[in-house]
Enzyme design. Structure first.
Site, PDB file in Angstrom:
ATOM      1  N   TYR A   1       0.779  -1.241   0.000  1.00  9.77           N
ATOM      2  CA  TYR A   1       0.000   0.000   0.000  1.00  9.77           C
ATOM      3  C   TYR A   1       0.810   1.290   0.000  1.00  9.77           C
ATOM      4  O   TYR A   1       0.241   2.370  -0.058  1.00  9.77           O
ATOM      5  CB  TYR A   1      -0.990   0.020   1.163  1.00  9.77           C
ATOM      6  CG  TYR A   1      -0.369  -0.121   2.543  1.00  9.77           C
ATOM      7  CD1 TYR A   1       0.392   0.900   3.105  1.00  9.77           C
ATOM      8  CD2 TYR A   1      -0.570  -1.276   3.291  1.00  9.77           C
ATOM      9  CE1 TYR A   1       0.944   0.777   4.370  1.00  9.77           C
ATOM     10  CE2 TYR A   1      -0.021  -1.403   4.563  1.00  9.77           C
ATOM     11  CZ  TYR A   1       0.731  -0.375   5.097  1.00  9.77           C
ATOM     12  OH  TYR A   1       1.281  -0.505   6.345  1.00  9.77           O
TER      13      TYR A   1
ATOM     14  N   CYS B   1      -8.717   2.100  47.321  1.00 12.49           N
ATOM     15  CA  CYS B   1      -7.876   1.394  46.346  1.00 12.49           C
ATOM     16  C   CYS B   1      -8.012  -0.115  46.542  1.00 12.49           C
ATOM     17  O   CYS B   1      -7.888  -0.608  47.670  1.00 12.49           O
ATOM     18  CB  CYS B   1      -6.420   1.813  46.529  1.00 12.49           C
ATOM     19  SG  CYS B   1      -5.273   0.909  45.458  1.00 12.49           S
TER      20      CYS B   1
ATOM     21  N   CYS C   1      -5.563   6.646  43.239  1.00 15.75           N
ATOM     22  CA  CYS C   1      -5.004   6.218  44.516  1.00 15.75           C
ATOM     23  C   CYS C   1      -3.795   7.105  44.790  1.00 15.75           C
ATOM     24  O   CYS C   1      -2.833   7.076  44.012  1.00 15.75           O
ATOM     25  CB  CYS C   1      -4.589   4.751  44.467  1.00 15.75           C
ATOM     26  SG  CYS C   1      -3.607   4.258  45.905  1.00 15.75           S
TER      27      CYS C   1
END
Length: 665
Positions: free
Chosen positions: A223, A404, A422
């Site tokens: 291409y 967390c 966190c």
């Protein structure tokens, strides 16, 4: 006698190259398979008896036979960029407007199917294939030449005159019929079937035995041609010539004279693609004129002269069993949908991203829901909606995580930020490991012999707690670990040692300063020359650097103010990492053009367009893609467009030649 045998071998090679081309590219065989096989066997016998006439590009190489244990990493001579994506007709119209502001005159486009396989860059010299390299990260890839030579449709030797030295790019694919036959054979043998053609094609390139690659019905569709002397006026012309000398360039490519014709092409193939013998996931639209391509240039990630239109993603529904949360290296929390396994676009999907709390609330996504899943850009699965008719009666709204999942620290979310974070940056295990994985990555320190799994193992065994600890590792510490051998340990230590030579901008990117990506790291390294000057800079000094805003500047200041980061940088300095530009880099950089904005237009002779832009940037000037009142100079080469010339004249912008510019330096 020797000359006679050599001539016979060469004649057989030429004949077989011609028959290969007829069969695999033109789909118009002039001899039977049996006759072809007999000629190939005759050639193999002659080559075996006369190894002095060996040719790496003989048709016999297509049956394989070489073993590659380690694929060498090769830096691309010309970077393999990604493409910007579009998903609607409006996106295409916006793209047309953007490029029309930069280039003048009529624009024609090439429209090509976006083949779904493995990208490859091929180098030819004097008509023969010399190297095949995978895309990799776009900057460097793996040398898979021996495996690629086995692909039947790819010419090892060109059928006619072409450019002497060039690169040509394409996609290695596995046609659907061949993929289905491979899976049928595996089913009959009681083996697990392959998931999809794309991954199978990509995996085939990294098989160690090229004989096994030769057994797979791979194809190569080309291409893009890259030459060094601008031998072609247009992209379509280059591909047509490539087709004539033996490359398999799909006949589906069309030149469009307007964006309306582009849209018609897109609409046609959105339906017709299902009749193709291979998978495609969109259309690639390119500016056809190569001079206009050069004028448009590139962003940091993609060419401005091309865009990919992605077909609407396939969508399926399945049950959402659970929502879990992942912690990234920056502490960002990503909610993940754990799904009842479902087939989607050729793969089994078990998990999908939920992005953030706002997205969950927007769609009111709940555990137990029947959800609609699709692949964003046909790559990453995502949930796009809920089938409310199937919602359980006892369903409860999702309450987003407050702590967390790894270290139980309460999550934070700053105003204007979509994600929760966190804040336990130096004590949360995934963040610690994530920063080290980023540090060793290919675009950063590029440490061979070390991957994410090994980093997690080293952290688990308390051998490292941060990326500076890598440089204190000894082979005898690594050898006792699970799945480690002496050779692997030595390779890892050697890779860590070699990384000390990585340039300053790579080290700066590797540190993992929030918002400091690869491109920003280069700008900062160039502006401040060393880490001391960067860390001494205040907010005002930082934002004075081109494209550095408040958010990036504040992040740099926060990083340098953290005591642990100060310790880590000091350790890395002691270990010998590069925290300043090299003497060579400094010699090539001056402040000669500081504060000056240049637009580069036309074709040049003494230096290439890209070299000219680099000279501007190396001497502290700025390159712009369009003319405005802020433009100081236009460096004009041959074929500069009249509209640009008129605009420069109207605005009173100085127009200088290539020689004038070089004299400035």
């Amino acid at each position: 006698m020797s000359n006679h045998i050599q001539q016979k071998i060469e004649n057989l090679r030429d004949t077989l190259h011609k028959y290969n081309y007829e069969y695999y590219v033109l789909d118009n065989a002039s001899i039977s398979d049996f006759e072809f096989d007999q000629l190939l066997k005759e050639l193999q016998a002659l080559e075996t008896a006369h190894p002095e006439f060996f040719d790496a590009n003989s048709p016999t190489q297509k049956v394989g036979g070489t073993i590659t244990k380690n694929f060498e990493t090769v830096v691309h001579k010309n970077r393999m960029y990604s493409l910007d994506n579009s998903y609607s007709q409006e996106d295409l119209l916006d793209w047309e407007k953007r490029i029309s502001k930069i280039i003048e005159g009529d624009i024609t486009y090439t429209c090509e199917l976006k083949y779904d396989g493995a990208s490859i860059n091929l180098t030819y010299e004097n008509g023969v294939l010399v190297k095949a390299v995978t895309r990799g990260d776009g900057v460097q890839g793996d040398d898979v030449t021996n495996n690629v030579k086995t692909i039947k449709s790819l010419p090892l030797k060109l059928q006619g005159d072409f450019v002497d030295n060039f690169e040509i790019r394409g996609e290695i694919i596995l046609p659907l019929d061949g993929f289905n036959q491979m899976n049928l054979a595996r089913e009959e043998a009681g083996e697990e079937t392959y998931k999809n053609p794309r991954n199978t094609a990509s995996g085939s390139l990294k098989l160690q035995d090229s004989t096994e690659v030769a057994k797979r019905p791979l194809d190569c569709l080309l291409y893009q041609v890259l030459t060094y002397q601008n031998e072609f006026e247009s992209h379509a012309q280059a591909l047509e010539k490539a087709r004539q000398v033996g490359f398999k360039v799909p006949e589906t490519i069309k030149v469009a004279n307007s964006i309306d014709e582009v849209v018609s092409f897109v609409n046609y193939w959105d339906k017709a693609r299902f009749d193709l013998p291979y998978e495609t996931d969109g259309i690639v639209i390119k500016v056809n004129n190569i001079r206009q391509q050069e004028e448009l240039g590139y962003t940091a990630k993609a060419p401005r002269w091309a865009i990919a239109y992605k077909f609407k993603a396939e969508q399926v529904s399945t049950k959402l069993n659970e929502i879990t949360y992942q912690v990234g290296r920056t502490g960002a929390i990503t909610p993940v949908a754990n799904l009842e396994p479902v087939q989607l676009a050729g793969t089994t999907v078990k998990r999908a991203s939920l992005h953030n709390a706002d997205q969950i609330a927007l769609h009111d996504i709940r555990v137990g829901d029947e959800v609609y899943v699709e692949k964003g850009g046909e790559i990453i699965p995502k949930i796009v909606g809920v089938d409310l008719t199937k919602r359980p009666a006892d369903s409860l709204p999702t309450i987003y995580a407050t702590h967390c999942p790894e270290c139980s620290t309460p999550l934070v979310r700053t105003e204007g930020d979509a994600k929760h974070y966190c804040p336990n940056e130096y004590g949360c295990a995934p963040q610690v490991a994530g920063r080290i994985v980023h540090f060793i990555s290919r675009k950063a320190m590029n440490i061979d012999g070390l991957g994410a799994e090994t980093v997690e193992l080293l952290c688990k065994e308390k051998l490292i707690e941060n990326y500076a600890d890598l440089y204190a590792l000894k082979a005898e510490q690594i050898i006792p670990l699970e799945r480690m051998a002496e050779k692997s340990a030595n390779n890892m230590v050697a890779g860590i040692e070699a990384s000390k030579q990585m340039p300053f901008e790579k080290v700066l990117f590797a540190l993992g300063i929030r918002f400091v990506g690869e491109t920003v790291a280069k700008k900062l390294a160039k502006a401040f020359k060393n880490i001391e000057a960067l860390f001494e800079a205040n907010l005002e000094t930082l934002v004075a650097v081109d494209e550095i805003g408040d958010r990036i500047a504040e992040s740099i200041i926060a990083f340098r103010n953290e005591p642990l980061n100060q310790v880590l940088v000091a350790k890395l300095k002691d270990y010998g990492l590069q925290f300043s530009l090299s003497e060579e880099d400094l010699q090539n950089q001056t402040d000669t053009l500081v504060g000056k904005i240049f637009v580069v237009s036309g074709v040049f002779h003494k230096v290439s367009r890209n070299e000219l832009k680099k000279l501007i940037e190396d001497n502290s000037g700025k390159v712009s893609s369009s003319i405005s009142k802020k433009t100081d100079y236009i460096v004009a080469g041959d074929n500069m467009g009249p509209a640009k010339l008129q605009k420069a004249t109207d605005l009173g912008v100085a127009i200088i030649s290539e020689d004038d510019f070089l004299a400035m330096l």
